[in-house]
Every structure is written in structure tokens, then in C-alpha cells.
Design an enzyme around this catalytic site. Structure first.
Site, mmCIF file in Angstrom:
data_model
loop_
_atom_site.group_PDB
_atom_site.id
_atom_site.type_symbol
_atom_site.label_atom_id
_atom_site.label_comp_id
_atom_site.label_asym_id
_atom_site.label_seq_id
_atom_site.Cartn_x
_atom_site.Cartn_y
_atom_site.Cartn_z
ATOM 1 N N CYS A 107 0.834 -1.209 0.000
ATOM 2 C CA CYS A 107 0.000 0.000 0.000
ATOM 3 C C CYS A 107 0.876 1.270 0.000
ATOM 4 O O CYS A 107 1.478 1.585 -1.016
ATOM 5 C CB CYS A 107 -0.991 -0.013 1.153
ATOM 6 S SG CYS A 107 -2.326 1.199 0.942
ATOM 7 N N HIS A 207 -4.065 -4.738 0.160
ATOM 8 C CA HIS A 207 -3.677 -5.190 1.503
ATOM 9 C C HIS A 207 -3.801 -6.708 1.606
ATOM 10 O O HIS A 207 -4.873 -7.232 1.918
ATOM 11 C CB HIS A 207 -4.564 -4.524 2.561
ATOM 12 C CG HIS A 207 -4.194 -3.108 2.826
ATOM 13 N ND1 HIS A 207 -3.240 -2.740 3.750
ATOM 14 C CD2 HIS A 207 -4.629 -1.957 2.265
ATOM 15 C CE1 HIS A 207 -3.109 -1.431 3.760
ATOM 16 N NE2 HIS A 207 -3.937 -0.921 2.860
ATOM 17 N N GLU A 209 -2.831 -8.489 3.886
ATOM 18 C CA GLU A 209 -3.060 -8.853 5.284
ATOM 19 C C GLU A 209 -4.507 -8.642 5.728
ATOM 20 O O GLU A 209 -4.856 -8.937 6.893
ATOM 21 C CB GLU A 209 -2.127 -8.048 6.201
ATOM 22 C CG GLU A 209 -2.532 -6.620 6.465
ATOM 23 C CD GLU A 209 -2.260 -5.639 5.337
ATOM 24 O OE1 GLU A 209 -2.457 -4.434 5.551
ATOM 25 O OE2 GLU A 209 -1.864 -6.082 4.238
#
Length: 239
Positions: A107, A207, A209
Site C-alpha cells: 500500500c 492489503h 493482510e
């Protein structure tokens, strides 16, 4: 045998009383570190650009880069512009490039890499772009497809050429930095992944995650990075 040491620059903004997105960025910092550790890499949070003894660098998410850093519109609606964070992230990126160690950007990390290589950013994506922040201020993920280039480092770790990813950013690459190539693009043209064909660099705008991301997709950028780290370490040992 010791694990390869990976530097991650600390997040310098205090979430207390700040934009709620700062708290989110600080919270998912640990999730990024966990995905790095899952690749049998040792994570060290650093506050300086000294990379002596490190085998790689991960640039995590966070607030917006000061548009003045890339000749952008300083009046644009940016959040959590932190000069100290910009200095740390850009200085440590320059140190990693100079040392030739692998870099992974996530990001903001992708945006830092782009600016470090002389690129520019869209300061605030117009409405309708799939990765744009929603009306809650970017606190909910936007899921959308990304087409990943065949033959790229990232594609080698993914099960399919098109993947559904979670984004939460309101900025994106405008002009690619020198030497960087786009290896992932959303259907609206926003660049979602970049690599450098000659340097050990890979980065994603989304993202991995984010909660709900399948494990194979979450681990893909980190697996590609881990491959670069081990290849670099092997070349150092060969001398």
C-alpha cells in the site's frame, strides 16, 4: 543457522485522537510483520535508515506522502502527512537500493517506492475508482479484481492470473518511477502491483493482510519477497 533479518520502519504517528485510518494502519502493521515471519524471516522494527546486517526491507502501509515530495498538489485532501515518516521511509528505501537488498512494499510502501524512483501519485482518487476509500473514511475494505502480469514474480506465487483483493486507499500511482513496471492492474486502470526487472523489488497497492483474504493470496507477495531475500543471501555467500 540464523534467519534472514528483515527491517520494517516503525510507524511514527500516534493513533490517539487522530484520523481513525491512522489507528487502522498501526493495527495492521503487526499483521504485515506476521506474514513476513511466516516466510521464516526475522522481523526487526527500525527507526533509522541504517541497514547494516539486514537482508531485506519491508515498507508497510500508513498515511499519505507529502505531495510536495513528488511535485503534487499540496492542497489536496491528504491524511496523516508526517514529515518524519516520509523521511524515514524514503531514506531507508534509498539505503536498501544502494545496498542491493530486496524490498517489498505494501500500500503506502508501493507509493513510497514509486516516489523514491521519481514517480508521482494521484493525490485523491475520484469517485468510482474501485480502490477508493468509502464514506466511512477507508475503514472498510473494498474488494475488487486485479489482473496480474504473466511471468511476473507475483504471478509465480498466485493460483490464477486474476485475483480478488482488498484495498483501502484513496491514492494511486500517476506516473511510474524510473525502471518500475506495472505487474498488476485493476479494471479501472489503477496500478495495483509493481516490480523492478533489474532490482529485487516487488510491491502491491492492495492489503494482502486484510481479514478474509485467502491464505494463498495473502502470502503471495511475501513468498515472492522471501525468494528474493534467499537468492540475494545466496549470492552474498558465493561472494
Amino acid at each position: 543457522m540464523s534467519l534472514p533479518r528483515i527491517a520494517i520502519p516503525a510507524r511514527l504517528s500516534d493513533a490517539e485522537g487522530a484520523d481513525a485510518r491512522v489507528g487502522l494502519a498501526n493495527a495492521i502493521f503487526d499483521d504485515v510483520a506476521a506474514l513476513v515471519r511466516a516466510e521464516d524471516l526475522d522481523v526487526v522494527v527500525v527507526r533509522t535508515a541504517d541497514l547494516a546486517g539486514f537482508d531485506g526491507l519491508v515498507l508497510p502501509g500508513g498515511g499519505d506522502i507529502d505531495p510536495a515530495r513528488y511535485g503534487g498538489d499540496v492542497s489536496a485532501p491528504c491524511y496523516d502527512v508526517n514529515p518524519a515518516q516520509d523521511e524515514l521511509d524514503l531514506d531507508i528505501t534509498a539505503a536498501a537500493v544502494a545496498a542491493g537488498i530486496p524490498i517489498l512494499g505494501v500500500c503506502r510502501g508501493l507509493q513510497v517506492l514509486n516516489v523514491a524512483f521519481g514517480g508521482t501519485l494521484v493525490e485523491d482518487l475520484p469517485g468510482g475508482h474501485v480502490p477508493g476509500a468509502d464514506e466511512t473514511g477507508g475503514l472498510e475494505w473494498t474488494w475488487h479484481p486485479v489482473a496480474v502480469s504473466a511471468g511476473s514474480r507475483l504471478a509465480a506465487e498466485l493460483p490464477t492470473a486474476t485475483v480478488s483483493v482488498a484495498s483501502g486507499h484513496h491514492q494511486a500511482i500517476r506516473d511510474l518511477g524510473a525502471g518500475l513496471i506495472a505487474t498488476g492492474v485493476a479494471h479501472d486502470g489503477v496500478i495495483e502491483a509493481v516490480e523492478h526487472p533489474e532490482l529485487p523489488i516487488v510491491a502491491v497497492q492492495w492489503h494482502p493482510e486484510a481479514e478474509g483474504t485467502p491464505l494463498a493470496l495473502a502470502s503471495a507477495p511475501f513468498a515472492a519477497f522471501a525468494d528474493l531475500v534467499r537468492a540475494h543471501s545466496a549470492s552474498v555467500l558465493r561472494g
